[in-house]
Design an enzyme around this catalytic site. Structure first.
Site, PDB file in Angstrom:
ATOM      1  N   PHE A  97       0.849  -1.187   0.000  1.00  0.00           N
ATOM      2  CA  PHE A  97       0.000   0.000   0.000  1.00  0.00           C
ATOM      3  C   PHE A  97       0.894   1.250   0.000  1.00  0.00           C
ATOM      4  CE2 PHE A  97      -2.687   3.149   2.311  1.00  0.00           C
ATOM      5  CZ  PHE A  97      -3.626   3.311   1.311  1.00  0.00           C
ATOM      6  N   ASP A 168       6.638  -3.427   8.524  1.00  0.00           N
ATOM      7  CA  ASP A 168       5.282  -2.968   8.248  1.00  0.00           C
ATOM      8  C   ASP A 168       4.389  -4.203   8.377  1.00  0.00           C
ATOM      9  OD1 ASP A 168       2.851  -2.122   7.365  1.00  0.00           O
ATOM     10  OD2 ASP A 168       3.625  -0.921   5.701  1.00  0.00           O
ATOM     11  N   HIS A 171      -0.608  -6.062   7.805  1.00  0.00           N
ATOM     12  CA  HIS A 171      -1.416  -7.227   7.412  1.00  0.00           C
ATOM     13  C   HIS A 171      -1.211  -8.407   8.362  1.00  0.00           C
ATOM     14  CE1 HIS A 171      -1.132  -5.903   2.863  1.00  0.00           C
ATOM     15  NE2 HIS A 171      -1.630  -4.971   3.654  1.00  0.00           N
ATOM     16  N   GLN A 194      -7.238  -0.225  10.472  1.00  0.00           N
ATOM     17  CA  GLN A 194      -8.206   0.337   9.524  1.00  0.00           C
ATOM     18  C   GLN A 194      -9.256  -0.748   9.205  1.00  0.00           C
ATOM     19  OE1 GLN A 194      -7.748  -0.906   6.197  1.00  0.00           O
ATOM     20  NE2 GLN A 194      -9.424   0.275   5.286  1.00  0.00           N
ATOM     21  N   LYS A 197      -8.725  -4.419   8.078  1.00  0.00           N
ATOM     22  CA  LYS A 197      -7.659  -5.212   8.684  1.00  0.00           C
ATOM     23  C   LYS A 197      -8.202  -6.328   9.591  1.00  0.00           C
ATOM     24  CE  LYS A 197      -4.421  -2.856   6.688  1.00  0.00           C
ATOM     25  NZ  LYS A 197      -5.200  -1.890   5.933  1.00  0.00           N
ATOM     26  N   ARG A 226       5.861  15.396  24.575  1.00  0.00           N
ATOM     27  CA  ARG A 226       5.966  15.498  26.042  1.00  0.00           C
ATOM     28  C   ARG A 226       6.913  14.423  26.569  1.00  0.00           C
ATOM     29  NH1 ARG A 226       0.182  16.529  25.336  1.00  0.00           N
ATOM     30  NH2 ARG A 226      -0.208  18.663  26.014  1.00  0.00           N
ATOM     31  N   TYR A 233       2.338  21.562  29.667  1.00  0.00           N
ATOM     32  CA  TYR A 233       2.635  22.393  28.492  1.00  0.00           C
ATOM     33  C   TYR A 233       4.142  22.508  28.284  1.00  0.00           C
ATOM     34  CZ  TYR A 233      -2.327  23.454  28.384  1.00  0.00           C
ATOM     35  OH  TYR A 233      -3.689  23.342  28.317  1.00  0.00           O
ATOM     36  N   ARG A 243      -2.538  10.341  19.609  1.00  0.00           N
ATOM     37  CA  ARG A 243      -3.084   9.333  20.529  1.00  0.00           C
ATOM     38  C   ARG A 243      -4.383   8.730  19.981  1.00  0.00           C
ATOM     39  NH1 ARG A 243      -2.146  13.982  23.834  1.00  0.00           N
ATOM     40  NH2 ARG A 243      -4.389  14.325  23.778  1.00  0.00           N
TER      41      ARG A 243
HETATM   42  C1  LIG Z   1       0.945  -2.626   4.016  1.00  0.00           C
HETATM   43  C2  LIG Z   1       0.230  -1.445   4.618  1.00  0.00           C
HETATM   44  N1  LIG Z   1       0.947  -0.538   5.309  1.00  0.00           N
HETATM   45  C3  LIG Z   1       0.365   0.533   5.876  1.00  0.00           C
HETATM   46  C4  LIG Z   1      -0.993   0.738   5.768  1.00  0.00           C
HETATM   47  C5  LIG Z   1      -1.576   1.997   6.347  1.00  0.00           C
HETATM   48  O1  LIG Z   1      -2.488   1.795   7.358  1.00  0.00           O
HETATM   49  P1  LIG Z   1      -3.591   2.896   7.683  1.00  0.00           P
HETATM   50  O2  LIG Z   1      -4.655   2.797   6.637  1.00  0.00           O
HETATM   51  O3  LIG Z   1      -4.074   2.492   9.059  1.00  0.00           O
HETATM   52  O4  LIG Z   1      -2.925   4.218   7.700  1.00  0.00           O
HETATM   53  C6  LIG Z   1      -1.783  -0.184   5.078  1.00  0.00           C
HETATM   54  C7  LIG Z   1      -3.249   0.016   4.960  1.00  0.00           C
HETATM   55  O5  LIG Z   1      -3.923  -0.426   4.091  1.00  0.00           O
HETATM   56  C8  LIG Z   1      -1.155  -1.299   4.472  1.00  0.00           C
HETATM   57  O6  LIG Z   1      -1.861  -2.204   3.768  1.00  0.00           O
END
Ligand SMILES: Cc1ncc(COP(=O)(O)O)c(C=O)c1O
Length: 423
Positions: A97, A168, A171, A194, A197, A226, A233, A243
């Site tokens: 992605f 990353d 998935h 997301q 997922k 922080r 602050y 967050r």
């Molecule tokens: C391989 C990969 N990395 C990063 C992301 C990004 O995630 P998000 O949509 O939560 O920003 C995705 C989302 O589809 C993804 O498939």
């Protein structure tokens, strides 16, 4: 011979729907209502996100979990926390992605694409080795579709060249390799929650690590720069409020209870389907290395050989859909062919390097062939049902293969009527 293709008016293999997504129930309702009534809706006041961070990290073999607003911000924060500098080079795959590479640019660093392996669809360590230059500082292996990348080889390269490794794992919830969970195989890992997922709260993300120093930096970056000993602050580094909120934490805690069983089901079903489809000429499911103990099957992926079917991937996909199997070709082109890269539309980032970057010279033929001609995706929720669902999917593929001469004729006729995209 099975009855004729559904595409040509025959009875479809499958008429019932597959498992819908997302799955939720009483536990999500109870936690959400409790959060609502508590009035503690933010990360700083409630306990849902804090407890989720600990549980998720432990489940993924890590001491620390830092939840953030999505799985793109998490990638950028990890690069910032690693102490990398502007215009350092970061090696990424082109078959992933957008975020895997866009987050590098948003961290003001240079994505360098290394091709994937055509059997595993993950970064090819030989391509990574060839892409290393004196400016390389990090690698982002993607555990594509939920199958861990070749981390043993990549970590070896990383040690030799002193590179930072950011998994990353968007998935790969619950996946494992070399008897260790994805998320604990590099220096830090990023997950996404997301909607599509395997573990979801609509939006969200988390970083996992076993490095105390990195975790402290990430915690600060997640919270406006922080530090624990500072006053409210008081801000020590450039950052913002990333967050995650308590409602998402509530949903994630409930979803996390379901994850181990769902992951086992997806893995069992995916393995069965892969074994069955591998017997079919012209279908090449993602190859699973022996080290992959658990595949999380965010996607089930295969390559379709058009020659064997006498018709392109688009015809096979149309035939599968007609048989009642939802599927897609996935990404249409490799990341370096995205207009953003081609046009170097980097906004304020990479002011110095931009002039010399030319992504039209990037050569990743394996990723290109998957995108343009061969890739086929089935989504994770299809793998949450009983074995009978897998049997239906396999039968649909088998039927189309059996009737490939008819498919070829159908495609030729359709093309004669209106020439179309043959991929
Ligand atoms: C391989 C990969 N990395 C990063 C992301 C990004 O995630 P998000 O949509 O939560 O920003 C995705 C989302 O589809 C993804 O498939």
């Amino acid at each position: 011979m099975t009855p004729k293709l559904a595409l040509l008016g025959g009875a479809p293999v499958r008429t019932r729907p597959f498992t819908p997504w997302p799955i939720f129930g009483k536990s999500e309702e109870v936690r959400l209502l409790r959060t609502l009534r508590s009035g503690k809706w933010g990360r700083l006041h409630g306990n849902e996100v804090a407890s989720f961070e600990q549980r998720f990290a432990a489940m993924h073999g890590c001491k620390h979990g830092i939840a953030v607003v999505n799985g793109t911000v998490s990638l950028r924060l990890a690069l910032m926390a690693a102490g990398l500098r502007a215009e350092d080079e970061v090696i990424v795959p082109p078959y992933t992605f957008f975020s895997t590479a866009s987050a590098v640019i948003e961290a003001n660093m240079i994505p360098v694409f290394a091709d994937i392996d055509l059997d595993t669809f993950n970064l090819d360590p030989r391509a990574v080795a060839a892409a290393i230059t004196p400016h390389t500082r990090a690698i982002i292996p993607v555990h594509f579709a939920g199958q861990p990348a070749d981390m043993a080889a990549l970590m070896k390269l990383a040690r030799r060249h002193q590179l930072f490794v950011l998994e990353d794992a968007a998935h790969a919830h619950g996946a494992s390799c070399q008897n260790r969970p994805a998320g604990s195989l590099g220096h830090v890992a990023s997950f996404s929650f997301q909607s599509s997922k395997n573990l979801t709260s609509g939006e969200g993300g988390i970083l996992t690590t076993n490095d105390d120093q990195l975790a402290a930096t990430l915690r600060s970056l997640q919270n406006c720069g922080r530090i624990p000993t500072g006053v409210w602050y008081e801000h020590h580094v450039i950052s913002a409020n990333y967050r995650l909120g308590e409602f998402q934490g509530a949903v994630l805690n409930a979803q996390l209870d379901r994850l181990p069983k769902q992951t086992a089901t997806r893995d069992r079903n995916g393995r069965y389907l892969a074994e069955r489809l591998a017997r079919l000429p012209g279908i090449h499911p993602q190859q699973r290395p022996a080290a992959c103990a658990r595949h999380s099957y965010h996607l089930f992926m295969a390559r379709v050989d058009a020659e064997e079917f006498g018709a392109p991937r688009s015809a096979v996909i149309e035939a599968l859909r007609a048989e009642g199997v939802p599927c897609s070709p996935g990404y249409g082109f490799s990341l370096h062919h995205q207009p953003m890269f081609r046009q170097r539309a980097f906004g304020p980032y990479l002011p110095q390097a931009r002039a010399r970057l030319d992504y039209s010279r990037t050569h990743c033929p394996n990723s290109d062939v998957l995108c343009r001609e061969q890739g086929l995706w089935l989504e994770q929720a299809l793998f949450l049902g009983p074995r009978a669902d897998m049997v239906d999917i396999a039968r649909a593929f088998e039927k189309i293969h059996e009737h490939r001469a008819a498919l070829k004729d159908w495609f030729a006729q359709a093309q004669a009527k209106s020439p179309r995209d043959a991929k």
